[in-house]
Scaffold this motif. Structure first.
Motif, mmCIF file in Angstrom:
data_model
loop_
_atom_site.group_PDB
_atom_site.id
_atom_site.type_symbol
_atom_site.label_atom_id
_atom_site.label_comp_id
_atom_site.label_asym_id
_atom_site.label_seq_id
_atom_site.Cartn_x
_atom_site.Cartn_y
_atom_site.Cartn_z
ATOM 1 N N LYS A 4 0.864 -1.192 0.000
ATOM 2 C CA LYS A 4 0.000 0.000 0.000
ATOM 3 C C LYS A 4 0.897 1.238 0.000
ATOM 4 C CE LYS A 4 -3.744 2.047 2.690
ATOM 5 N NZ LYS A 4 -4.590 1.862 3.857
ATOM 6 N N VAL A 5 0.812 1.980 -1.080
ATOM 7 C CA VAL A 5 1.689 3.147 -1.253
ATOM 8 C C VAL A 5 0.858 4.430 -1.139
ATOM 9 C CG1 VAL A 5 3.267 4.319 -2.852
ATOM 10 C CG2 VAL A 5 3.180 1.817 -2.807
ATOM 11 N N GLY A 6 1.210 5.280 -0.198
ATOM 12 C CA GLY A 6 0.593 6.599 -0.118
ATOM 13 C C GLY A 6 1.174 7.462 -1.231
ATOM 14 N N VAL A 7 0.331 8.174 -1.953
ATOM 15 C CA VAL A 7 0.823 9.002 -3.060
ATOM 16 C C VAL A 7 0.479 10.462 -2.792
ATOM 17 C CG1 VAL A 7 0.660 9.482 -5.534
ATOM 18 C CG2 VAL A 7 0.608 7.146 -4.723
ATOM 19 N N ILE A 69 5.520 5.931 1.307
ATOM 20 C CA ILE A 69 4.887 7.059 0.614
ATOM 21 C C ILE A 69 5.768 7.520 -0.549
ATOM 22 C CG2 ILE A 69 4.167 9.479 0.885
ATOM 23 C CD1 ILE A 69 3.246 8.774 3.635
ATOM 24 N N LEU A 70 5.122 7.780 -1.659
ATOM 25 C CA LEU A 70 5.797 8.350 -2.821
ATOM 26 C C LEU A 70 5.288 9.781 -2.961
ATOM 27 C CD1 LEU A 70 7.516 7.835 -5.430
ATOM 28 C CD2 LEU A 70 5.346 7.304 -6.556
ATOM 29 N N GLY A 265 17.104 17.221 -11.342
ATOM 30 C CA GLY A 265 16.100 16.248 -11.804
ATOM 31 C C GLY A 265 16.597 14.816 -11.779
ATOM 32 N N MET A 266 17.865 14.603 -11.404
ATOM 33 C CA MET A 266 18.425 13.245 -11.321
ATOM 34 C C MET A 266 18.556 12.749 -9.889
ATOM 35 S SD MET A 266 18.976 12.193 -14.382
ATOM 36 C CE MET A 266 19.858 10.704 -13.955
ATOM 37 N N LEU A 267 18.389 13.641 -8.897
ATOM 38 C CA LEU A 267 18.751 13.287 -7.515
ATOM 39 C C LEU A 267 17.557 12.752 -6.720
ATOM 40 C CD1 LEU A 267 21.559 13.653 -6.002
ATOM 41 C CD2 LEU A 267 20.384 15.405 -4.707
ATOM 42 N N ALA A 268 17.583 11.448 -6.466
ATOM 43 C CA ALA A 268 16.512 10.801 -5.705
ATOM 44 C C ALA A 268 16.667 11.101 -4.217
ATOM 45 C CB ALA A 268 16.575 9.287 -5.940
ATOM 46 N N SER A 269 15.689 10.678 -3.427
ATOM 47 C CA SER A 269 15.751 10.933 -1.992
ATOM 48 C C SER A 269 14.831 9.966 -1.252
ATOM 49 C CB SER A 269 15.324 12.391 -1.755
ATOM 50 O OG SER A 269 15.157 12.666 -0.392
ATOM 51 N N ALA A 270 15.355 9.439 -0.154
ATOM 52 C CA ALA A 270 14.570 8.552 0.714
ATOM 53 C C ALA A 270 14.641 9.106 2.126
ATOM 54 C CB ALA A 270 15.151 7.144 0.696
ATOM 55 N N SER A 271 13.494 9.264 2.770
ATOM 56 C CA SER A 271 13.467 9.749 4.154
ATOM 57 C C SER A 271 12.936 8.612 5.019
ATOM 58 C CB SER A 271 12.568 10.977 4.265
ATOM 59 O OG SER A 271 13.007 11.964 3.348
ATOM 60 N N LEU A 272 13.778 8.158 5.946
ATOM 61 C CA LEU A 272 13.487 6.910 6.661
ATOM 62 C C LEU A 272 13.383 7.133 8.160
ATOM 63 C CD1 LEU A 272 16.158 4.713 4.794
ATOM 64 C CD2 LEU A 272 13.771 5.080 4.150
ATOM 65 N N ASN A 273 12.634 6.246 8.827
ATOM 66 C CA ASN A 273 12.626 6.268 10.292
ATOM 67 C C ASN A 273 13.247 4.967 10.799
ATOM 68 O OD1 ASN A 273 10.585 4.354 10.062
ATOM 69 N ND2 ASN A 273 8.931 5.795 10.455
ATOM 70 N N ASP A 274 12.867 4.534 11.994
ATOM 71 C CA ASP A 274 13.467 3.330 12.570
ATOM 72 C C ASP A 274 12.856 2.037 12.061
ATOM 73 O OD1 ASP A 274 15.540 4.114 14.183
ATOM 74 O OD2 ASP A 274 14.189 4.774 15.779
ATOM 75 N N THR A 275 11.812 2.153 11.240
ATOM 76 C CA THR A 275 11.125 0.951 10.753
ATOM 77 C C THR A 275 11.410 0.828 9.259
ATOM 78 O OG1 THR A 275 9.102 2.086 10.079
ATOM 79 C CG2 THR A 275 9.278 1.470 12.401
ATOM 80 N N LYS A 276 10.672 -0.021 8.568
ATOM 81 C CA LYS A 276 10.869 -0.151 7.119
ATOM 82 C C LYS A 276 10.141 0.967 6.355
ATOM 83 C CE LYS A 276 12.709 -3.244 5.429
ATOM 84 N NZ LYS A 276 14.160 -3.403 5.165
ATOM 85 N N PHE A 277 9.330 1.725 7.079
ATOM 86 C CA PHE A 277 8.544 2.784 6.440
ATOM 87 C C PHE A 277 9.463 3.895 5.911
ATOM 88 C CE2 PHE A 277 6.203 6.754 6.519
ATOM 89 C CZ PHE A 277 4.996 6.400 5.939
ATOM 90 N N GLY A 278 9.094 4.508 4.799
ATOM 91 C CA GLY A 278 9.869 5.644 4.300
ATOM 92 C C GLY A 278 9.037 6.517 3.399
ATOM 93 N N LEU A 279 9.491 7.738 3.210
ATOM 94 C CA LEU A 279 8.854 8.669 2.279
ATOM 95 C C LEU A 279 9.878 8.956 1.176
ATOM 96 C CD1 LEU A 279 6.753 11.787 3.161
ATOM 97 C CD2 LEU A 279 8.542 11.942 1.461
ATOM 98 N N TYR A 280 9.453 8.767 -0.058
ATOM 99 C CA TYR A 280 10.376 8.821 -1.194
ATOM 100 C C TYR A 280 9.966 9.963 -2.124
ATOM 101 C CZ TYR A 280 11.609 4.419 0.874
ATOM 102 O OH TYR A 280 12.027 3.469 1.785
ATOM 103 N N GLU A 281 10.904 10.825 -2.416
ATOM 104 C CA GLU A 281 10.587 12.035 -3.192
ATOM 105 C C GLU A 281 11.846 12.503 -3.921
ATOM 106 O OE1 GLU A 281 10.389 15.655 -0.832
ATOM 107 O OE2 GLU A 281 11.200 14.634 0.912
#
Ligand SMILES: NC(=O)C1=CN([C@@H]2O[C@H](COP(=O)(O)OP(=O)(O)OC[C@H]3O[C@@H](n4cnc5c(N)ncnc54)[C@H](O)[C@@H]3O)[C@@H](O)[C@H]2O)C=CC1
Ligand SMILES: CC(C)CC(=O)C(=O)O
Ligand SMILES: [Mg+2]
Length: 361
Positions: A4-7, A69-70, A265-281
């Motif tokens: 389940k991906v939050g968009v 989340i994307l 426009g080429m630089l990805a990013s992942a924002s993570l916490n202590d779990t497997k959950f992350g927000l990707y932007e």
């Protein structure tokens, strides 16, 4: 499996680039037998337009129920957008900071990768970049100047503004541990970036990073002052493996690093916490200057979706497939305008998404 991906489509170019990343995710799902269900969430300007505030409690609650989340970027043009008539705590950026804090997304990974095929789009001398390079910025994301107390007061008819920069040992330790863990899986080097010749917060940063470094004797650690680091990124980017730094320095250095990889426009990013959950932007903003023109580069968002597969869902093969498809399309000479160089074929946002999907067949 189903994920389940939050968009969060976001503002400006956000919806255009997220659309392409969703397309690529679905293609990866089809190819490897997974399904993704999407939960649409509002943040930033889009949330202000719908609810009057940049992030609602309901959105936070629904975000927590997602596996990851994307997100496209949020925000608008401060000169022309009505969002910037609101007080600062009600503007789009306040929503972004709040969701990072609410979801405890303290570890922000920004991979600065120069694809060999993009050497022509990199402004550095060819001898500095031959063969490409690959370093990881590990930015602390929920502390420091962006989250400190701030106020503006008038004293004797003169306005004075205050922003405070605080870090405690726990906040520094947890991000440092993340950086060393990642370095251990890479080329085993951490460059910790601070301003310890001036700031108390940086002196504490340095002390804690040194303590953590003792637990990783196999990982080389060096300290670098942030002004020197800004210079070294353009002088010799190949020297870096993991660049560990605090929130604002990481924000600035990552935009700088994006330009040596060819484009923001080429630089990805992942924002993570202590779990497997992350927000990707993507690392960049909502680019109001090019919004709606169909020319934004969707690759940072697509590579962020690949990071989501890797970090949140443990789908390494699927992430590899997306990254390889991006490399193939670049090798074939297709470029959005921001990375265009002589002899290449210029295409738009949607065409870039389509080509990447096709190369995943
Ligand atoms: N994570 C987020 O949501 C972020 C949001 N912002 C917000 O974005 C808005 C615009 O900020 P700016 O300072 O103009 O930074 P920006 O990153 O949006 O744009 C800077 C320059 O890079 C270009 N650019 C950005 N992304 C691109 C892409 N994918 N393809 C091609 N070119 C691209 C833009 O056209 C512009 O010329 C502001 O409201 C700001 O607060 C800024 C940074 C991050
Ligand atoms: C609101 C800003 C802190 C967003 C930004 O520039 C970033 O995360 O890179
Ligand atoms: Mg930024």
């Amino acid at each position: 499996m189903n994920f389940k991906v939050g968009v969060i489509r976001g503002d400006g170019i956000g919806p255009e680039i997220v659309e392409e990343a969703v397309k690529v995710l679905n293609k990866a799902g089809e190819a490897f037998g997974h399904t993704f269900s999407y939960e649409e969430l509002l943040l930033g300007g889009a949330s202000i337009d719908a609810h009057g505030i940049p992030l609602t409690e309901e959105t936070v609650a629904r975000a927590r129920e997602c596996d990851a989340i994307l997100m496209g970027s949020i925000g608008g043009d401060a000169k022309t957008s009505p969002w910037y008539q609101l007080e600062p705590s009600k503007r789009p950026e306040a929503g972004l900071l709040k969701i990072r804090k609410e979801l405890n997304l303290f570890a922000n990974l920004r991979p600065a990768v120069l694809y060999e095929e993009l050497e022509g789009a990199c402004p550095l001398k060819p001898e500095l970049t031959q063969g490409g390079f690959d370093f990881m910025i590990m930015r602390e994301l929920t502390g420091g100047l962006y989250f400190g107390e701030r106020k503006t007061v008038e004293e004797n008819g003169v306005l004075t503004a205050y922003d405070s920069l605080t870090y405690n040992e726990k906040e520094i330790r947890r991000i440092a541990v993340r950086a060393f863990d990642i370095a251990r899986k890479r080329r085993k080097k951490v460059t910790s970036v601070d301003k310890a010749n001036v700031l108390d917060s940086s002196r504490l940063w340095r002390k804690v990073v040194e303590e953590v470094a003792k637990e990783y004797p196999d990982v080389e650690m060096e300290h670098m002052l942030v002004d020197n680091c800004a210079m070294q990124i353009v002088k010799n980017p190949k020297q870096f493996d993991v660049v560990l730094t605090e929130n604002m320095f990481g924000d600035i250095l990552s935009d700088e690093a994006s330009m040596v990889t060819g484009s923001i426009g080429m630089l990805a990013s992942a924002s993570l916490n202590d779990t497997k959950f992350g927000l990707y932007e993507p690392s960049g903003g909502s680019a109001p200057d090019i919004a709606g023109k169909g020319i934004a580069n969707p690759i940072a968002t697509i590579l962020s979706a690949a990071m989501m597969l890797r970090f949140s869902f443990d789908l390494d093969k699927e992430a590899d497939a997306i990254e390889n498809a991006v490399a193939k399309v670049l090798k074939e000479g297709y470029r959005t305008i921001d990375i265009m160089s002589e002899g290449c074929t210029q295409i738009g946002t949607k065409e870039m998404g389509d080509k990447i999907c096709e190369r995943m067949q």
